[in-house]
Design a protein around this motif. Structure first.
Motif, PDB file in Angstrom:
ATOM      1  N   ALA A  21     -10.475  24.449  39.446  1.00 32.67           N
ATOM      2  CA  ALA A  21      -9.207  23.708  39.494  1.00 32.67           C
ATOM      3  C   ALA A  21      -9.029  23.005  40.391  1.00 32.67           C
ATOM      4  O   ALA A  21      -8.399  21.678  40.607  1.00 32.67           O
ATOM      5  CB  ALA A  21      -8.288  24.514  38.999  1.00 32.67           C
ATOM      6  N   SER A  22      -9.539  23.259  41.822  1.00 29.30           N
ATOM      7  CA  SER A  22      -9.306  22.877  42.956  1.00 29.30           C
ATOM      8  C   SER A  22     -10.337  21.890  43.303  1.00 29.30           C
ATOM      9  O   SER A  22     -10.358  21.107  44.490  1.00 29.30           O
ATOM     10  CB  SER A  22      -8.985  23.973  44.025  1.00 29.30           C
ATOM     11  OG  SER A  22     -10.069  24.507  44.066  1.00 29.30           O
ATOM     12  N   HIS A  23     -11.703  21.920  42.844  1.00 29.45           N
ATOM     13  CA  HIS A  23     -12.661  21.088  42.947  1.00 29.45           C
ATOM     14  C   HIS A  23     -12.264  19.649  43.035  1.00 29.45           C
ATOM     15  O   HIS A  23     -11.955  18.954  41.977  1.00 29.45           O
ATOM     16  CB  HIS A  23     -13.740  21.390  42.094  1.00 29.45           C
ATOM     17  CG  HIS A  23     -14.914  20.452  42.745  1.00 29.45           C
ATOM     18  ND1 HIS A  23     -15.975  20.917  43.531  1.00 29.45           N
ATOM     19  CD2 HIS A  23     -15.663  19.503  42.009  1.00 29.45           C
ATOM     20  CE1 HIS A  23     -16.843  20.104  43.742  1.00 29.45           C
ATOM     21  NE2 HIS A  23     -16.688  19.097  42.670  1.00 29.45           N
ATOM     22  N   VAL A  24     -12.575  18.918  44.131  1.00 31.04           N
ATOM     23  CA  VAL A  24     -11.988  17.351  44.317  1.00 31.04           C
ATOM     24  C   VAL A  24     -13.310  16.795  43.546  1.00 31.04           C
ATOM     25  O   VAL A  24     -14.717  16.687  44.071  1.00 31.04           O
ATOM     26  CB  VAL A  24     -12.040  16.950  45.455  1.00 31.04           C
ATOM     27  CG1 VAL A  24     -11.653  15.520  45.691  1.00 31.04           C
ATOM     28  CG2 VAL A  24     -10.810  17.751  46.121  1.00 31.04           C
ATOM     29  N   TYR A  25     -12.881  15.787  42.534  1.00 29.01           N
ATOM     30  CA  TYR A  25     -13.708  15.063  41.769  1.00 29.01           C
ATOM     31  C   TYR A  25     -13.321  13.563  41.893  1.00 29.01           C
ATOM     32  O   TYR A  25     -12.113  13.483  41.394  1.00 29.01           O
ATOM     33  CB  TYR A  25     -13.976  15.478  40.267  1.00 29.01           C
ATOM     34  CG  TYR A  25     -15.051  14.672  39.347  1.00 29.01           C
ATOM     35  CD1 TYR A  25     -16.203  14.300  39.914  1.00 29.01           C
ATOM     36  CD2 TYR A  25     -14.520  14.015  38.348  1.00 29.01           C
ATOM     37  CE1 TYR A  25     -17.167  13.625  39.093  1.00 29.01           C
ATOM     38  CE2 TYR A  25     -15.211  13.191  37.484  1.00 29.01           C
ATOM     39  CZ  TYR A  25     -16.542  13.033  37.849  1.00 29.01           C
ATOM     40  OH  TYR A  25     -17.334  12.376  37.089  1.00 29.01           O
ATOM     41  N   GLN A  26     -13.902  12.627  42.089  1.00 29.01           N
ATOM     42  CA  GLN A  26     -13.431  11.104  42.205  1.00 29.01           C
ATOM     43  C   GLN A  26     -11.844  11.097  42.595  1.00 29.01           C
ATOM     44  O   GLN A  26     -11.207  10.566  42.132  1.00 29.01           O
ATOM     45  CB  GLN A  26     -13.325  10.685  40.805  1.00 29.01           C
ATOM     46  CG  GLN A  26     -14.844  10.430  40.340  1.00 29.01           C
ATOM     47  CD  GLN A  26     -14.919   9.656  38.911  1.00 29.01           C
ATOM     48  OE1 GLN A  26     -13.980   9.374  38.438  1.00 29.01           O
ATOM     49  NE2 GLN A  26     -16.209   8.944  38.785  1.00 29.01           N
ATOM     50  N   GLY A  27     -11.919  11.794  43.896  1.00 28.43           N
ATOM     51  CA  GLY A  27     -10.625  11.695  44.744  1.00 28.43           C
ATOM     52  C   GLY A  27      -9.702  12.512  44.305  1.00 28.43           C
ATOM     53  O   GLY A  27      -8.569  12.624  45.255  1.00 28.43           O
ATOM     54  N   LYS A  28      -9.478  13.422  43.333  1.00 32.64           N
ATOM     55  CA  LYS A  28      -8.563  14.201  43.011  1.00 32.64           C
ATOM     56  C   LYS A  28      -9.017  15.586  42.273  1.00 32.64           C
ATOM     57  O   LYS A  28     -10.190  15.739  42.045  1.00 32.64           O
ATOM     58  CB  LYS A  28      -7.607  13.614  42.154  1.00 32.64           C
ATOM     59  CG  LYS A  28      -8.120  13.185  40.970  1.00 32.64           C
ATOM     60  CD  LYS A  28      -6.928  12.403  40.096  1.00 32.64           C
ATOM     61  CE  LYS A  28      -7.621  11.573  39.091  1.00 32.64           C
ATOM     62  NZ  LYS A  28      -6.911  10.687  38.413  1.00 32.64           N
ATOM     63  N   PRO A  29      -8.408  16.759  42.404  1.00 32.98           N
ATOM     64  CA  PRO A  29      -8.952  17.971  41.824  1.00 32.98           C
ATOM     65  C   PRO A  29      -9.084  17.695  40.331  1.00 32.98           C
ATOM     66  O   PRO A  29      -8.199  17.149  39.809  1.00 32.98           O
ATOM     67  CB  PRO A  29      -7.741  18.922  42.373  1.00 32.98           C
ATOM     68  CG  PRO A  29      -6.923  18.249  43.329  1.00 32.98           C
ATOM     69  CD  PRO A  29      -6.993  16.972  43.252  1.00 32.98           C
ATOM     70  N   LEU A  30      -9.933  18.649  39.866  1.00 29.82           N
ATOM     71  CA  LEU A  30     -10.208  18.571  38.477  1.00 29.82           C
ATOM     72  C   LEU A  30      -8.900  18.819  37.682  1.00 29.82           C
ATOM     73  O   LEU A  30      -8.558  18.011  36.791  1.00 29.82           O
ATOM     74  CB  LEU A  30     -11.276  19.779  38.146  1.00 29.82           C
ATOM     75  CG  LEU A  30     -12.685  19.289  38.499  1.00 29.82           C
ATOM     76  CD1 LEU A  30     -13.542  20.516  37.851  1.00 29.82           C
ATOM     77  CD2 LEU A  30     -12.977  17.931  37.609  1.00 29.82           C
ATOM     78  N   SER A 185     -23.608  20.645  38.434  1.00 29.85           N
ATOM     79  CA  SER A 185     -24.321  19.477  37.767  1.00 29.85           C
ATOM     80  C   SER A 185     -23.697  19.006  36.482  1.00 29.85           C
ATOM     81  O   SER A 185     -24.306  17.824  35.989  1.00 29.85           O
ATOM     82  CB  SER A 185     -25.704  20.152  37.565  1.00 29.85           C
ATOM     83  OG  SER A 185     -25.593  21.428  36.562  1.00 29.85           O
ATOM     84  N   ASP A 186     -22.721  19.707  35.792  1.00 30.55           N
ATOM     85  CA  ASP A 186     -22.081  19.017  34.656  1.00 30.55           C
ATOM     86  C   ASP A 186     -21.113  17.993  35.155  1.00 30.55           C
ATOM     87  O   ASP A 186     -20.639  17.297  34.108  1.00 30.55           O
ATOM     88  CB  ASP A 186     -21.131  20.279  34.046  1.00 30.55           C
ATOM     89  CG  ASP A 186     -22.041  21.315  33.386  1.00 30.55           C
ATOM     90  OD1 ASP A 186     -23.155  21.086  32.987  1.00 30.55           O
ATOM     91  OD2 ASP A 186     -21.618  22.208  33.388  1.00 30.55           O
ATOM     92  N   LEU A 187     -21.057  17.645  36.387  1.00 27.42           N
ATOM     93  CA  LEU A 187     -20.107  16.643  36.670  1.00 27.42           C
ATOM     94  C   LEU A 187     -20.785  15.269  37.129  1.00 27.42           C
ATOM     95  O   LEU A 187     -21.632  15.390  37.998  1.00 27.42           O
ATOM     96  CB  LEU A 187     -19.274  16.877  38.026  1.00 27.42           C
ATOM     97  CG  LEU A 187     -18.055  17.734  37.972  1.00 27.42           C
ATOM     98  CD1 LEU A 187     -17.584  18.316  39.167  1.00 27.42           C
ATOM     99  CD2 LEU A 187     -17.090  17.000  37.079  1.00 27.42           C
ATOM    100  N   PRO A 188     -20.903  14.288  36.123  1.00 26.10           N
ATOM    101  CA  PRO A 188     -21.796  13.000  36.591  1.00 26.10           C
ATOM    102  C   PRO A 188     -21.170  12.561  37.848  1.00 26.10           C
ATOM    103  O   PRO A 188     -19.969  12.320  38.230  1.00 26.10           O
ATOM    104  CB  PRO A 188     -21.854  12.565  35.339  1.00 26.10           C
ATOM    105  CG  PRO A 188     -20.291  12.758  34.714  1.00 26.10           C
ATOM    106  CD  PRO A 188     -20.130  14.125  35.277  1.00 26.10           C
TER     107      PRO A 188
END
Length: 193
Positions: A21-30, A185-188
């Protein structure tokens, strides 16, 4: 019809290596990617204990741990807790690791809610998607019974409910919209799968 959005963020995220939930992806958390695509109205978050300070620091008000009696019992415990703590007719339940869901799909799904149905579940690529689905409050006793009987798989619950299955083509589901993130690795890299 009062619908409350429920984001399930209580898992241990073992395969991912950190709370998803807190992993930042493209500038914001999931979880924020998910939250932005939910229905209008209130959103509650069922949190892992380690994430409580994170959510509070981001200004989230309705953040709860699973009810103590069912803590560690998976998604059913999260749905149970949300229904126990927040009054509503319907609950749009979603996992925090589905950052590609779309508001249009949530709205389309909600159009299938009616008095003779306990749950509205999308069918995508011949698989039910119970973690982006709507559950009526009348399903609470069945959820409670599943938890007491240690039947923790959502499929066990669905066998007890009147379920409206909605095919992906009726919802105009985007390609890979229901892709959930289990490993990094599921996050492109570019945001598209």
């Amino acid at each position: 019809m009062r619908i409350v959005n429920v984001i399930l963020a209580g898992g241990a995220s073992r395969r991912f290596g950190e709370p998803k939930a807190s992993h930042v992806y493209q500038g914001k958390p999931l979880y924020e990617h998910v939250k932005e695509q939910l229905l209008k109205g209130e959103t509650v978050i069922i949190s892992h204990p380690k994430l409580l300070p994170f959510f509070k620091a981001r200004g989230e008000q309705a953040v709860w741990l699973d009810d103590e009696q069912v803590r560690g019992y998976g998604p059913l415990a999260g749905i149970y807790t949300a229904m126990q703590k927040q009054e509503a007719e319907w609950y749009l339940v979603t996992a925090c690791d589905m950052p590609f869901i779309r508001k249009e799909t949530a709205v389309a799904l909600s159009s299938y809610c009616h008095e003779h149905v306990d749950a509205v579940i999308p069918m995508v690529q011949e698989r039910l998607q119970p973690l982006f689905a709507l559950y009526h409050r009348r399903s609470l006793p069945f959820i409670s019974a599943c938890l007491k009987e240690n039947q923790l798989a959502i499929k066990d619950l669905l066998q007890k409910l009147h379920v409206q299955v909605v095919p992906a083509d009726e919802l105009n589901v985007a390609p890979n919209e229901f892709h959930n993130i289990n490993k990094r690795s599921d996050l492109p890299e570019n945001g598209m799968i």
